[in-house]
Motif scaffolding. Structure first.
Motif, short mmCIF file in Angstrom:
data_model
loop_
_atom_site.label_atom_id
_atom_site.label_comp_id
_atom_site.label_asym_id
_atom_site.label_seq_id
_atom_site.Cartn_x
_atom_site.Cartn_y
_atom_site.Cartn_z
N ALA A 1 -1.24 -12.63 33.15
CA ALA A 1 -0.91 -12.33 31.90
C ALA A 1 -0.03 -14.04 31.79
N ARG A 2 -0.29 -14.53 30.22
CA ARG A 2 1.28 -16.08 29.93
C ARG A 2 1.40 -15.53 28.53
N PHE A 3 2.40 -15.21 28.53
CA PHE A 3 2.59 -15.45 27.17
C PHE A 3 3.27 -17.37 26.61
N LEU A 4 2.31 -17.19 25.75
CA LEU A 4 2.37 -19.01 26.11
C LEU A 4 3.60 -19.54 24.70
N LEU A 5 2.89 -18.63 23.40
CA LEU A 5 3.96 -19.43 22.59
C LEU A 5 4.34 -18.36 21.58
N PRO A 6 5.55 -18.19 20.96
CA PRO A 6 6.19 -17.12 20.41
C PRO A 6 5.99 -16.76 19.22
N VAL A 7 6.06 -15.60 18.56
CA VAL A 7 4.59 -15.24 17.71
C VAL A 7 6.02 -14.78 16.58
N TYR A 8 6.07 -15.45 15.68
CA TYR A 8 6.82 -14.88 14.47
C TYR A 8 6.20 -13.81 13.29
N PRO A 9 7.07 -13.16 12.84
CA PRO A 9 6.70 -12.06 11.56
C PRO A 9 6.19 -12.88 10.73
N GLY A 10 4.42 -12.69 10.15
CA GLY A 10 3.86 -13.63 9.07
C GLY A 10 2.78 -14.45 10.01
N ASP A 11 2.63 -14.00 11.65
CA ASP A 11 2.23 -14.72 11.90
C ASP A 11 0.61 -14.18 11.92
N THR A 12 -0.52 -14.28 11.88
CA THR A 12 -2.11 -13.52 12.67
C THR A 12 -2.36 -13.45 13.38
N LEU A 13 -2.79 -12.75 14.46
CA LEU A 13 -3.22 -12.95 15.76
C LEU A 13 -4.96 -12.33 15.55
N SER A 14 -5.87 -13.18 16.37
CA SER A 14 -6.87 -12.70 16.49
C SER A 14 -6.89 -12.69 18.19
N THR A 15 -7.89 -11.98 18.36
CA THR A 15 -8.64 -11.95 20.31
C THR A 15 -9.98 -12.07 20.54
N SER A 16 -10.27 -13.15 21.20
CA SER A 16 -11.26 -13.80 21.88
C SER A 16 -11.76 -13.05 23.13
N SER A 17 -12.28 -12.66 24.04
CA SER A 17 -12.92 -12.04 25.37
C SER A 17 -13.84 -13.18 25.87
N THR A 18 -13.56 -13.34 27.42
CA THR A 18 -15.19 -14.06 27.88
C THR A 18 -15.84 -13.17 29.02
N VAL A 19 -16.28 -13.15 29.58
CA VAL A 19 -16.54 -12.26 30.85
C VAL A 19 -16.99 -12.82 32.06
N ILE A 20 -15.51 -13.04 32.77
CA ILE A 20 -15.87 -13.24 34.23
C ILE A 20 -15.63 -12.77 35.55
N GLY A 21 -16.78 -11.50 35.05
CA GLY A 21 -16.68 -10.97 36.55
C GLY A 21 -17.63 -9.54 35.98
N LEU A 22 -18.16 -9.54 36.96
CA LEU A 22 -19.26 -8.52 36.80
C LEU A 22 -19.03 -7.24 38.19
N LYS A 23 -19.22 -6.53 38.28
CA LYS A 23 -20.00 -5.76 39.61
C LYS A 23 -20.06 -3.56 39.46
N GLN A 24 -21.53 -3.74 39.64
CA GLN A 24 -21.72 -2.60 39.47
C GLN A 24 -21.59 -1.63 40.68
N ASN A 25 -21.00 -0.60 40.62
CA ASN A 25 -20.83 0.74 41.08
C ASN A 25 -21.46 0.97 41.88
N SER A 26 -21.55 1.23 43.52
CA SER A 26 -22.80 1.52 44.15
C SER A 26 -23.37 2.68 43.63
N SER A 27 -22.88 4.43 42.85
CA SER A 27 -23.23 5.46 42.59
C SER A 27 -24.56 4.67 40.80
N GLY A 28 -24.22 3.47 41.35
CA GLY A 28 -25.12 3.09 39.72
C GLY A 28 -24.73 3.42 38.04
#
Lengths: 360, 360, 360
Positions: free
Chosen positions: C98-125
């Motif tokens: 986790a990296r904090f890249l730029l300051p966030v100021y009051p009034g800023d609007t945050l949006s988040t996106s995610s990318t799936v970078i790994g998957l592993k099914q457990n043995s139970s299924g």
């Protein structure tokens, strides 16, 4: 596991032997007070005072903006003093000579400094009383409020000699000449329809008692949220585990928040008390805890004209906070106990303060 | 101790005999609504509605700024009426004809006035129903929302004659022609990715029932903080001591806050309901208390085109609030009791309201 | 009663079989962060960190305004991912990079996106682990923070084949070269009087352990208000009724809020840690509930010079959160159990993170 080097006790604060006369503290963490604090203060107290609630009304009366509630500003400024002055306090003994000097507006940043003005080691030698004069400034280095208080503080190094006893002279009341009412404030612009209260300065009489009708239960989340908002970090308000081992048995409510609750409850009957000019004296006569229900009565002590003004006057009031009993059921603050007058066990607050109010 | 003169009962409010037809109240304490109120409202409800959450999105749709949540504005405007109208209420009986006329923005100041439009003394003679039409204005004297409600109010002076009975005509529903949807709002600029909901106006069908999946437990601190934020000072929400002596046995949750909780829970399944245009009717069918867990279902009652618009439509919805049971386990709002249909004891809210939503 | 058509399950979220490698989510409901959120965050945590508390101090150090607390920004950005990623999670397994890249100021609007970078099914299924890389942007499309996390998610359609297992390479620590410290920030303008802490970067030594003195009890209202403020709608934090049927028996505290509480408690002893640059790794080692009292200790893991800077350095810290025991009474995070090192049952948080701090 790395070799562990324990850091010298952080957040240790000062013990009685660390204080000396004339010592000056510039307390840490200045605080910008915002509309967010104002909204939270309303949510925490139910306050309806007009200068903090309505921007256009404050503006019409001459203020630049809504003002930050006097007690919110006080608690924030006070909270700053805790790490240096009272984190090791046995008890907060009293307040005197508190004056509200300039309005605080959303966006202002408060910093507090304190000077030690008195010291008295107790006969036990285990603790002593420290008297401080604290002043809060805004970002323009203007003093916005000041007060004196005295606290009993633990002594840690009992071998250290007692200081010379100095007890400062504290006025019993802030006299009318020392009240700072904003010159720009024009009481003639005031309309009672805005507050819902018909009584103005002229209509109150010394000796009058007002039983404010409302009651308010304050839960643990309420008072701890408030005290954290004030950035007051005295541990006895927050740490249930630690408090279980004390005679209190649980978290103690910050007495300042009790003042705020009672002041809010006193709205009905004192709707036109525009702001607080001074706190003359204050006593937290019994402890309060989460779940307590507060009611309040007010006695009108004095009615003062303000020099050179016909639009506003001052009222000196005694606000009495009661827990878990309707205030109207309690005729007196005190009861007799072994021939002495002591506070009734349900009386939690006895505050002598001065407000300003429009005149007819 | 000074001679005590007791002040005439402050915060007394009005009893049934004090109301007369055509009476106008300009309610006290205008309130500036800020970003602080908006943040608290999110913390108190978990609201995720886009117009109140995201300034750039609101701006792109044509709004000047984020808007104040419709229900937050409603509760604040409503709270103003309590000291004059309902501080002596036995029960809040219903709402009708509530219309949201203009967006409320952070920084706006709300004032409320009310007119008595109906009166009916009950056969017992101990109380009566008062019908009021209330309007909230912003600082520019623009009406931003209005509603009618009727409350049962205690009579104090039973000797006073009953007023002539006048029951106002109240519409069962605010018709589509009376909905005020902002002209500047451009539904074509809307993107469903912003809300996470794929369904638009076209995709809902009358008769459809949506079981919103989320549940939320509301503690005493939560609902009292909310109700104080709304500056609603009805004592039964705050005074645990007083309430212990009533059949409720404890503080009663403000019904308006239950509406807010349910509206927030209804987000999943109605993500693109941009705003509330009207409240057609509302009933608090059972009381709610701290610790209750709320779930919600919504029935789609009607789907209306909006005159002259292809970008937005209106949906008339019935939102049912349920306590301490998953809403999906309750097939109907009502149960039969002694041959009569009565609300299921876990149903706490039955609200008929209208939203606007982008079209395909 | 109209014919009821049940809507396809709203707020269903995604199950393990719905995720695929490279999948991108643009999460819903961007959020404007305001002074109101800042005030609430202080009320919820007692935070006294200077950059978030005092506008003029932040300004003097080169910031445009007070900044939004790093963890408040993180929790809000994180909350956006819940409906798509973890509403069906069995457990949040860990954070990294986790990296904090730029300051966030009051009034800023945050949006988040995610990318799936790994998957592993457990043995139970029955479930599997999903690895995502999430990035939060402000309204100017600048990345302000990013992180990776992995969660165990229920599989609903057990017949679906397991995906190819891909486990992403995750760094054990964010190296000093990848820390983004604001270039404009001028550590030479810093004064320790502002924070009340005398120790600067030079004064901390790897291996040092700091027992932060304060403790804080967190009630149900506190953690649910916080988690709603973060618009994190994971149901297990809010629905007491639903949770009664689980082994927890009650609402579970959002682990992120435990991080915030501990970070606030760590102020005494780390007063000059101006901001968080990275979270290297984090484990919620035991669950926390309303009523728990938290204490914290910090171990100094590494002290890094920052390339090209003499005014600021970085400290890699290990913050350990303890419930219902003073942290000073616990010598180690782990205990031996059946020959294995496991977390002490009172240890709730083990967070490896990096701060920046002025140098002498």
């Amino acid at each position: 596991m790395p070799k562990q080097i324990m850091q010298a006790e952080p957040g240790r604060g000062n013990y009685f032997e660390d204080f000396y006369l004339g010592q000056v503290f510039k307390h840490a963490t200045p605080r910008t007070v915002t509309d967010g604090d104002g909204a939270l203060y309303i949510a925490l107290t139910g306050s309806r005072h007009i200068l903090h609630s309505a921007q256009p009304v404050a503006h019409a009366l001459g203020y630049r903006d809504r003002t930050v509630d006097d007690l919110l500003a006080f608690h924030i400024a006070f909270g700053k003093t805790v790490p240096d002055i009272s984190v090791n306090a046995v008890a907060n003994l009293g307040y005197a000579d508190a004056r509200f000097l300039l309005p605080v507006y959303p966006g202002d940043t408060l910093s507090t400094s304190s000077t030690v003005i008195g010291l008295k080691q107790n006969s036990s030698g285990n603790n002593g009383v420290v008297y401080v004069h604290s002043v809060a400034h805004n970002q323009n280095r203007q003093a916005v409020l000041e007060w004196k208080r005295w606290v009993m503080v633990h002594k840690q190094d009992l071998a250290r000699p007692a200081p010379v006893t100095v007890i400062p002279e504290l006025p019993a009341v802030v006299p009318v000449e020392r009240l700072q009412i904003p010159e720009f404030l024009d009481g003639r612009q005031f309309e009672t329809a805005l507050t819902g209260g018909q009584k103005l300065w002229d209509d109150y009489a010394p000796g009058e008692r007002i039983n404010h009708p409302a009651g308010m239960t304050v839960d643990d989340s309420d008072h701890t949220l408030a005290t954290k908002l004030y950035q007051n970090n005295a541990r006895l308000h927050f740490d249930e585990q630690m408090m279980k081992a004390t005679p209190f048995g649980r978290r103690l409510m910050y007495g300042g928040h009790v003042i705020s609750i009672c002041r809010s409850l006193s709205y009905d009957g004192l709707e036109n008390a525009l702001g607080i000019a001074a706190i003359n004296a204050g006593t937290h006569s019994n402890p309060s805890f989460g779940g307590d229900t507060f009611t309040t009565w007010t006695e009108v002590l004095e009615r003062w004209e303000l020099p050179g003004r016909k639009d506003l006057g001052a009222l000196r009031l005694r606000m009495v906070g009661v827990k878990n009993l309707p205030s109207r059921e309690l005729p007196h603050r005190h009861v007799e106990q072994n021939g002495k007058q002591v506070y009734h066990t349900n009386v939690v607050l006895d505050l002598d303060y001065t407000v300003f109010m429009p005149r007819r």
